[in-house]
Design a protein around this motif. Structure first.
Motif, PDB file in Angstrom:
ATOM      1  N   GLU A   1       0.826  -1.061   0.034  1.00  0.00           N
ATOM      2  CA  GLU A   1       0.037   0.090  -0.034  1.00  0.00           C
ATOM      3  C   GLU A   1       0.767   1.369  -0.029  1.00  0.00           C
ATOM      4  O   GLU A   1       0.645   2.306  -0.815  1.00  0.00           O
ATOM      5  N   ASP A   2       1.944   1.179   0.826  1.00  0.00           N
ATOM      6  CA  ASP A   2       2.933   2.345   0.717  1.00  0.00           C
ATOM      7  C   ASP A   2       3.469   2.609  -0.519  1.00  0.00           C
ATOM      8  O   ASP A   2       3.576   3.895  -0.921  1.00  0.00           O
ATOM      9  N   LEU A   3       3.976   1.611  -1.169  1.00  0.00           N
ATOM     10  CA  LEU A   3       4.541   1.614  -2.587  1.00  0.00           C
ATOM     11  C   LEU A   3       3.294   2.236  -3.602  1.00  0.00           C
ATOM     12  O   LEU A   3       3.670   2.939  -4.450  1.00  0.00           O
ATOM     13  N   LYS A   4       2.013   1.712  -3.285  1.00  0.00           N
ATOM     14  CA  LYS A   4       1.123   2.072  -4.300  1.00  0.00           C
ATOM     15  C   LYS A   4       1.125   3.810  -4.110  1.00  0.00           C
ATOM     16  O   LYS A   4       0.938   4.589  -4.959  1.00  0.00           O
ATOM     17  N   TRP A   5       1.164   4.546  -2.883  1.00  0.00           N
ATOM     18  CA  TRP A   5       0.809   5.891  -2.676  1.00  0.00           C
ATOM     19  C   TRP A   5       2.342   6.553  -3.138  1.00  0.00           C
ATOM     20  O   TRP A   5       2.135   7.562  -3.755  1.00  0.00           O
ATOM     21  N   GLN A   6       3.393   5.904  -3.097  1.00  0.00           N
ATOM     22  CA  GLN A   6       4.580   6.377  -3.707  1.00  0.00           C
ATOM     23  C   GLN A   6       4.371   6.644  -5.206  1.00  0.00           C
ATOM     24  O   GLN A   6       4.994   7.590  -5.620  1.00  0.00           O
ATOM     25  N   VAL A   7       3.956   5.604  -5.752  1.00  0.00           N
ATOM     26  CA  VAL A   7       3.645   5.788  -7.051  1.00  0.00           C
ATOM     27  C   VAL A   7       2.795   6.903  -7.756  1.00  0.00           C
ATOM     28  O   VAL A   7       3.062   7.706  -8.632  1.00  0.00           O
ATOM     29  N   LYS A   8       1.901   7.009  -6.813  1.00  0.00           N
ATOM     30  CA  LYS A   8       0.787   8.043  -7.025  1.00  0.00           C
ATOM     31  C   LYS A   8       1.434   9.392  -6.889  1.00  0.00           C
ATOM     32  O   LYS A   8       1.312  10.321  -7.584  1.00  0.00           O
ATOM     33  N   ALA A   9       2.061   9.459  -5.875  1.00  0.00           N
ATOM     34  CA  ALA A   9       2.860  10.895  -5.563  1.00  0.00           C
ATOM     35  C   ALA A   9       4.052  11.258  -6.838  1.00  0.00           C
ATOM     36  O   ALA A   9       4.322  12.172  -7.139  1.00  0.00           O
ATOM     37  N   ALA A  10       4.738  10.163  -7.150  1.00  0.00           N
ATOM     38  CA  ALA A  10       5.698  10.187  -8.166  1.00  0.00           C
ATOM     39  C   ALA A  10       5.073  10.784  -9.643  1.00  0.00           C
ATOM     40  O   ALA A  10       5.389  11.579 -10.245  1.00  0.00           O
ATOM     41  N   GLU A  11       3.771  10.237  -9.819  1.00  0.00           N
ATOM     42  CA  GLU A  11       3.084  10.772 -11.124  1.00  0.00           C
ATOM     43  C   GLU A  11       2.555  12.030 -10.845  1.00  0.00           C
ATOM     44  O   GLU A  11       2.451  12.855 -11.601  1.00  0.00           O
ATOM     45  N   ALA A  12       2.122  12.586  -9.543  1.00  0.00           N
ATOM     46  CA  ALA A  12       1.928  13.864  -9.238  1.00  0.00           C
ATOM     47  C   ALA A  12       3.025  14.975  -9.585  1.00  0.00           C
ATOM     48  O   ALA A  12       2.833  15.874 -10.070  1.00  0.00           O
ATOM     49  N   THR A  13       4.040  14.344  -9.012  1.00  0.00           N
ATOM     50  CA  THR A  13       5.240  15.282  -9.255  1.00  0.00           C
ATOM     51  C   THR A  13       5.617  15.339 -10.609  1.00  0.00           C
ATOM     52  O   THR A  13       5.946  16.374 -11.052  1.00  0.00           O
ATOM     53  N   MET A  14       5.404  14.346 -11.521  1.00  0.00           N
ATOM     54  CA  MET A  14       5.733  14.310 -13.032  1.00  0.00           C
ATOM     55  C   MET A  14       4.936  15.383 -13.651  1.00  0.00           C
ATOM     56  O   MET A  14       5.167  16.038 -14.339  1.00  0.00           O
ATOM     57  N   ARG A  15       3.355  15.424 -13.214  1.00  0.00           N
ATOM     58  CA  ARG A  15       2.662  16.396 -13.877  1.00  0.00           C
ATOM     59  C   ARG A  15       3.047  17.813 -13.400  1.00  0.00           C
ATOM     60  O   ARG A  15       3.013  18.761 -14.106  1.00  0.00           O
ATOM     61  N   ASP A  16       3.294  17.959 -12.253  1.00  0.00           N
ATOM     62  CA  ASP A  16       3.820  19.413 -11.672  1.00  0.00           C
ATOM     63  C   ASP A  16       4.959  19.907 -12.316  1.00  0.00           C
ATOM     64  O   ASP A  16       5.261  20.897 -12.935  1.00  0.00           O
ATOM     65  N   LEU A  17       5.937  18.865 -12.516  1.00  0.00           N
ATOM     66  CA  LEU A  17       7.333  19.108 -13.267  1.00  0.00           C
ATOM     67  C   LEU A  17       6.761  19.604 -14.854  1.00  0.00           C
ATOM     68  O   LEU A  17       7.441  20.503 -15.324  1.00  0.00           O
ATOM     69  N   GLU A  18       6.025  18.572 -15.449  1.00  0.00           N
ATOM     70  CA  GLU A  18       5.674  19.222 -16.828  1.00  0.00           C
ATOM     71  C   GLU A  18       5.091  20.585 -16.850  1.00  0.00           C
ATOM     72  O   GLU A  18       5.484  21.382 -17.744  1.00  0.00           O
ATOM     73  N   VAL A  19       4.484  20.884 -15.920  1.00  0.00           N
ATOM     74  CA  VAL A  19       3.770  22.335 -16.057  1.00  0.00           C
ATOM     75  C   VAL A  19       4.705  23.227 -15.961  1.00  0.00           C
ATOM     76  O   VAL A  19       4.566  24.212 -16.743  1.00  0.00           O
ATOM     77  N   LYS A  20       5.641  23.025 -14.982  1.00  0.00           N
ATOM     78  CA  LYS A  20       6.736  23.962 -14.492  1.00  0.00           C
ATOM     79  C   LYS A  20       7.563  24.238 -15.701  1.00  0.00           C
ATOM     80  O   LYS A  20       8.029  25.261 -16.178  1.00  0.00           O
ATOM     81  N   LEU A  21       7.914  22.962 -16.289  1.00  0.00           N
ATOM     82  CA  LEU A  21       8.891  23.039 -17.506  1.00  0.00           C
ATOM     83  C   LEU A  21       8.234  23.963 -18.695  1.00  0.00           C
ATOM     84  O   LEU A  21       8.659  24.662 -19.399  1.00  0.00           O
TER      85      LEU A  21
END
Length: 417
Positions: A115-135
């Protein structure tokens, strides 16, 4: 009146002397005769003896062994992860498919980690979307700056061209012309630099996105593995067959690699028989065999020979080629017979209780009238399960005793009642 007999006394003495002489002479003769007599043969009840007649003809050499039916396809199901047996769904004897759940393990720590790894994946995907917006925002800012510098360069270039034209008319001083040209060159250099910066920013953005994507894939792989481990807590059969053995009980704690259960295919069986190592030397792959299940006989062939002998026996696998009789199941006790060779014309008799191949044994041969039996030395050659080859000591038609005659080892003759 009595008349005396002359010579009577003398005749009596002579007669006694003759009798004594005859008796003295007869004693040695009687003793010698008695010494020449054979001792009385012991009596044996003929109906209790097992006999057979020596024959000539074809003989089949066979060896026999005891064994069991075992599945050809067996799956031992190990525990992939540590856990506690929470529930046993099926018991031995149940029919299963490949995806049938047979027991359930519990491991809260493993489930929490998944379950912890599942939420880590979701957090990394959110970070990816935020990075794409910033870039993307940074890229737009750079494009805006490039457009502004380009505009300044165009203006400076036009101004320099105007001042150059006025200078040719003598309307503008040379200093103003040179200043305009310098400003245009500066604007052009700034424009080139900003264009390169815009190109580099695109490559930098792709690198940052790729790095974040790698991190996401890494987390996803870890999550998939952990999810598979969690799914593995619901233990399935693995392939269709019968659940033969359940090796754990509810509440038991198991470590990784612990055998949980055994699944077999009951329709694909083979026979594993034990053959004495002294008899197994002539067995080869492909020889014909028979397996007696005590409820029917199945034709078979030798499929494997164990290279090592254990406790004086060699394990031989027999592949069953006929239909299984009713009641045939794994671990059923069977008798296996392997055919070694067929001898076309040999002298043979039923196998006695004792007798090894290529040895000399003593057997009692029954007289033609059946009243006596005398011990003879018989040399035997090749042996089979029920018969032995006779090399010397007997001929066709001789009847011999095959029973255990150890009780009469001290006698060479027997009277048969």
């Amino acid at each position: 009146m009595d008349v005396p007999r002359e010579g009577a006394k003398r005749k009596k003495i002579i007669r006694r002397a003759i009798i004594v002489t005859v008796i003295v002479a007869a004693i040695p003769l009687i003793t010698y005769g008695l010494s020449r007599l054979k001792p009385a043969a012991p009596s044996v009840e003929g109906g209790t003896l097992w006999t057979d007649t020596v024959k000539r003809g074809p003989m089949i050499r066979q060896v026999r062994g005891l064994g069991t039916l075992v599945p050809e396809d067996t799956l031992l199901i190990p525990a992939i992860n540590e856990g506690r047996v929470q529930k046993i769904v099926l018991r031995p004897g149940a029919l299963v498919k490949a995806d049938t759940v047979i027991l359930v393990l519990a491991n809260p720590e493993l489930e929490l980690a998944a379950e912890d790894l599942k939420w880590q994946v979701k957090a990394a995907e959110a970070t990816m979307r935020d990075l794409e917006v910033k870039l993307e925002t940074a890229k737009l800012d750079l494009r805006s700056a490039v457009a502004r510098v380009e505009s300044e360069f165009v203006q400076a270039k036009l101004k320099a061209e105007r001042d150059d034209a006025l200078g040719k008319e003598g309307l503008t001083p040379d200093l103003t012309i040179r200043l305009s040209r310098a400003a245009a060159d500066e604007a052009g250099k700034r424009f080139d630099i900003d264009k390169k910066r815009l190109e580099i920013s695109g490559a930098s953005a792709e690198a940052q996105i790729a790095a974040q994507q790698v991190n996401i894939e890494k987390l996803r792989a870890a999550y998939v593995l952990k999810k598979q481990q969690v799914d593995g807590l619901r233990v399935v059969a693995g392939f269709p067959g019968v659940l033969q053995q359940m090796a754990v009980e509810e509440g038991q704690r198991v470590a990784p690699g612990t055998i949980l259960a055994k699944v077999v295919q009951p329709t694909h069986l083979k026979a594993e028989i034990k053959i004495p190592e002294t008899q197994a030397k002539d067995i080869t792959i492909g020889q014909l065999a028979q397996v007696d299940t005590h409820n029917g006989v199945i034709q078979a062939k030798v499929s494997r020979i164990d290279p090592a002998a254990i406790n004086g026996n060699v394990t031989v696998d027999l592949r069953l080629e006929g239909d299984l009789p009713l009641g045939a199941r794994p671990d059923l006790s069977v008798d296996g017979t392997v055919e070694l060779e067929r001898l076309s014309d040999v002298l043979y008799v039923m196998r006695p209780v004792f007798g090894q191949p290529n040895s000399v044994i003593g057997l009692f041969k029954v007289t033609p009238d059946g009243k006596e039996a005398s011990r003879v030395q018989v040399r035997i050659g090749r042996v089979s399960v029920q018969t032995v080859e006779v090399l010397d000591g007997l001929k066709v038609g001789d009847r011999v005793v095959l029973s255990d005659m150890a009780a009469w080892d001290g006698h060479d003759r027997l009277r048969l009642n």
